[in-house]
Design a protein around this motif. Structure first.
Motif, PDB file in Angstrom:
ATOM      1  N   UNK A 183       0.853  -1.185   0.000  1.00 49.42           N
ATOM      2  CA  UNK A 183       0.000   0.000   0.000  1.00 49.42           C
ATOM      3  C   UNK A 183       0.888   1.235   0.000  1.00 49.42           C
ATOM      4  N   UNK A 184       0.437   2.299  -0.676  1.00 53.04           N
ATOM      5  CA  UNK A 184       1.253   3.508  -0.736  1.00 53.04           C
ATOM      6  C   UNK A 184       1.166   4.211   0.617  1.00 53.04           C
ATOM      7  N   UNK A 185       2.306   4.310   1.343  1.00 57.42           N
ATOM      8  CA  UNK A 185       2.249   4.727   2.751  1.00 57.42           C
ATOM      9  C   UNK A 185       1.826   6.181   2.936  1.00 57.42           C
ATOM     10  N   UNK A 186       1.995   7.003   1.903  1.00 55.96           N
ATOM     11  CA  UNK A 186       1.684   8.424   2.047  1.00 55.96           C
ATOM     12  C   UNK A 186       0.229   8.729   1.680  1.00 55.96           C
TER      13      UNK A 186
ATOM     14  N   UNK B  11      -0.300   2.733   7.670  1.00 57.67           N
ATOM     15  CA  UNK B  11       0.407   2.234   8.852  1.00 57.67           C
ATOM     16  C   UNK B  11      -0.473   2.129  10.085  1.00 57.67           C
ATOM     17  N   UNK B  12      -1.731   2.596   9.995  1.00 56.03           N
ATOM     18  CA  UNK B  12      -2.609   2.399  11.146  1.00 56.03           C
ATOM     19  C   UNK B  12      -3.696   1.367  10.849  1.00 56.03           C
ATOM     20  N   UNK B  13      -3.517   0.579   9.795  1.00 52.77           N
ATOM     21  CA  UNK B  13      -4.510  -0.450   9.464  1.00 52.77           C
ATOM     22  C   UNK B  13      -4.104  -1.803  10.039  1.00 52.77           C
ATOM     23  N   UNK B  14      -5.099  -2.643  10.315  1.00 52.00           N
ATOM     24  CA  UNK B  14      -4.810  -4.020  10.711  1.00 52.00           C
ATOM     25  C   UNK B  14      -4.518  -4.836   9.457  1.00 52.00           C
TER      26      UNK B  14
END
Lengths: 359, 224
Positions: free
Chosen positions: A87-90, A125-128
């Motif tokens: 996933x694109x982190x930004x 970065x805050x996903x499960x």
């Protein structure tokens, strides 16, 4: 839509030779780590370039070394779900799904369908794990691919979540018209998810079959091992029509009804661990003395590791595995634990196998 | 005290950083696509880092001087490079370019290549991938390189003095001011400039740490 793949690629000392074709439908590439499954997917997606060969999807040539055709990844319309989802982190969940979509309404619909509406403003970065995978799936479908590829999609999830995601993936695949390929090292996952299964070993596809046929009648040692067959031995024919399983040290007699063993063109034989039968007295043919090596208790069954008494072959395959369910185990436990016991083999359940290297 | 060296230094460093930023991003991005020639191209782009600044200055004089082709051409369009702040900017840019380029290349190479592969399979064009994925993902590294290249340009001495000379109020930068003050025996003035430069450098380093710290907090966290 047909996918045709026939490629070769040398990577260091490893040589990938992948050759198969599938109609629309689900194919599972099954094999141990590092056997070239992922590399095959990457070649189809255009992430890696094969040394030579052809890749066709429907009437489009994606790669042809003779005609010097190598369609760039972005024009292949090949959906690829990465092991770590990439996933694109930004970008937020919503931005991830929309970034490559030319059909905004469809992409927004996917966000709803994958239950991402509540988390659409979160960053990856805050996903499960499950949320990440749903986002990656929605993003992949939003680009309207013509083929779907999944690289070990459940390896980063725990068992329970993996089962749930598997069901979601099954739904997607049922509604998808093109071909799809699932890379996995889990035979049960392959069996549940695919119509056809291809066994891969050290860069080669050794066998490709409809999934039931693949599990019931594997032709090769590689495929048999991948289907979970634990007992495999080389064989040699005796003059009287019986066979000798060298690794096991066991004589295999043909059935009494006159049918042969069907091992004539085989160089190995496989026998599934739960087909052994405990007998209290010798029945003569296909019955042998066993020496207990180890008992491993599993959740619903017990694995008994043993060897034929007096077998001095030192190969790994000389150790046989017998799986007993627990109800049965309680009845025979004492006999088995005494150290020696008798088992019989059903000759009809022997699987004739080829050594895959020759094929 | 004449503060013009401070403003001249800042003007030169800002302009040079703008040039090296775009040149650095572009060349770092292009170099990642190279295969065989990568090492050679990388060496050529990095060479001002290891050459003495005076050698760079000498080469720039040869290249941009009135007698050379390029210098003559610039002269014709009214651009005087030698002994001007524009010339000093060129010198600072050339000297600080490798710092920018190498830092950005490192930052770009650190970006998870699966992100780029994923973007390609989604049908995104290379330039879109650079803009929307690579630069944002490499932003902490790019920001740190920019600060470092700015610092390098701010402190440039050797190549600048050769190309732009030491004209008070026009091309005399802070580092040249220290040198000039010492040459003329004005220890106090030299000390003042030295203190200003030290304070500036500290501010730059603190800025860089803040930028880098912010970057490390936004790294993706793998969760189960």
């Amino acid at each position: 839509m047909e996918l045709f793949v026939d490629i070769e690629k040398q990577v260091g000392g490893f040589c990938l030779r992948s050759s198969f074709s599938i109609e629309s439908g689900r194919l599972a590439l099954l094999g141990p780590s590092g056997c070239g499954k992922t590399m095959t997917l990457k070649c189809i997606a255009g992430i890696e370039k094969p040394d030579k060969g052809t890749i066709r999807l429907g009437d489009r040539v994606l790669y042809d070394s003779d005609k010097k055709i190598n369609v760039p990844s972005r024009d292949r319309h090949a959906g690829f779900l990465f092991q770590n989802y990439a996933l694109f982190p930004n970008m937020t969940v919503r931005e991830n799904v929309l970034v490559a979509s030319h059909d905004k309404r469809y992409a927004l619909d996917l966000i709803e369908r994958f239950q991402l509406a509540d988390i659409e403003d979160l960053l990856p970065n805050s996903l499960s794990g499950g949320q990440s995978q749903r986002t990656a799936l929605a993003r992949m479908l939003a680009a309207k691919p013509e083929i779907l590829m999944f690289d070990e999609p459940f390896s980063a999830l725990d068992n329970y979540l993996a089962m749930r995601m598997e069901r979601e993936l099954q739904k997607i695949l049922e509604n998808f018209e093109g071909p799809s390929i699932l890379v996995t090292h889990d035979r049960n996952e392959a069996y549940r998810m695919a119509d056809k299964i291809a066994a891969m070993e050290s860069g080669c596809i050794v066998e490709i079959k409809e999934r039931h046929d693949f599990f019931d009648n594997p032709d090769t040692v590689t495929a048999a091992r991948l289907t979970g067959c634990k007992n495999i031995s080389g064989i040699s024919k005796n003059e009287d029509g019986s066979y000798f399983a060298q690794d096991w040290g066991i004589r295999l007699e043909p059935c009494t009804d006159g049918n042969g063993l069907g091992l004539d063109s085989a160089d190995s034989v496989g026998y599934r661990a739960h087909y052994f039968k405990f007998v209290s007295e010798s029945t003569g043919q296909n019955c042998f003395d066993c020496e207990l090596l180890r008992v491993v208790e599993d959740t619903f069954s017990v694995s008994v590791l043993f060897r034929q008494r007096g077998n001095d072959a030192a190969s790994d395959d000389s150790v046989l595995t017998w799986i007993v369910n627990k109800d049965e185990w309680i009845k025979i436990k004492d006999d088995v634990m005494s150290g020696t016991f008798l088992l019989s083999i059903d000759p009809q359940k022997l699987m004739p196998l080829r050594n895959s290297k020759d094929g | 005290m004449d503060y013009s060296p401070l403003w001249i230094s800042l003007k030169i460093a800002v302009c040079s950083t703008i040039i090296t930023f775009f040149a650095g991003v572009a060349s770092a991005w292009l170099v990642t696509y190279l295969r065989g020639a990568k090492h050679v191209v990388d060496a050529v782009l990095s060479v001002p880092l290891v050459l003495p600044p005076t050698v760079v200055g000498f080469l720039l004089l040869m290249l941009l001087g009135r007698s050379s082709g390029i210098g003559g051409l610039l002269e014709n369009v009214g651009l005087h490079v030698i002994f001007t702040w524009q010339g000093a900017t060129v010198a600072a840019a050339v000297v600080s370019f490798p710092v920018m380029y190498r830092g950005i290349r490192g930052a770009i190479e650190q970006v998870d290549e699966n992100l780029i592969f994923a973007a390609r399979t989604l049908g995104m064009r290379e330039y879109t991938i650079l803009r929307k994925i690579i630069i944002p993902a490499a932003r902490p590294g790019i920001a740190a390189s920019t600060v470092l290249a700015f610092a390098r340009a701010l402190g440039e001495f050797g190549a600048t003095i050769m190309v732009a000379g030491n004209l008070p109020g026009r091309t005399r930068t802070m580092s040249i001011a220290v040198y000039t003050a010492m040459q003329s025996g004005n220890r106090n003035l030299a000390m003042k400039w030295v203190l200003i430069i030290i304070v500036f450098s500290l501010i730059i380093l603190i800025l860089m740490n803040v930028v880098a710290g912010r970057g490390s907090r936004t790294l993706p966290v793998q969760r189960g």
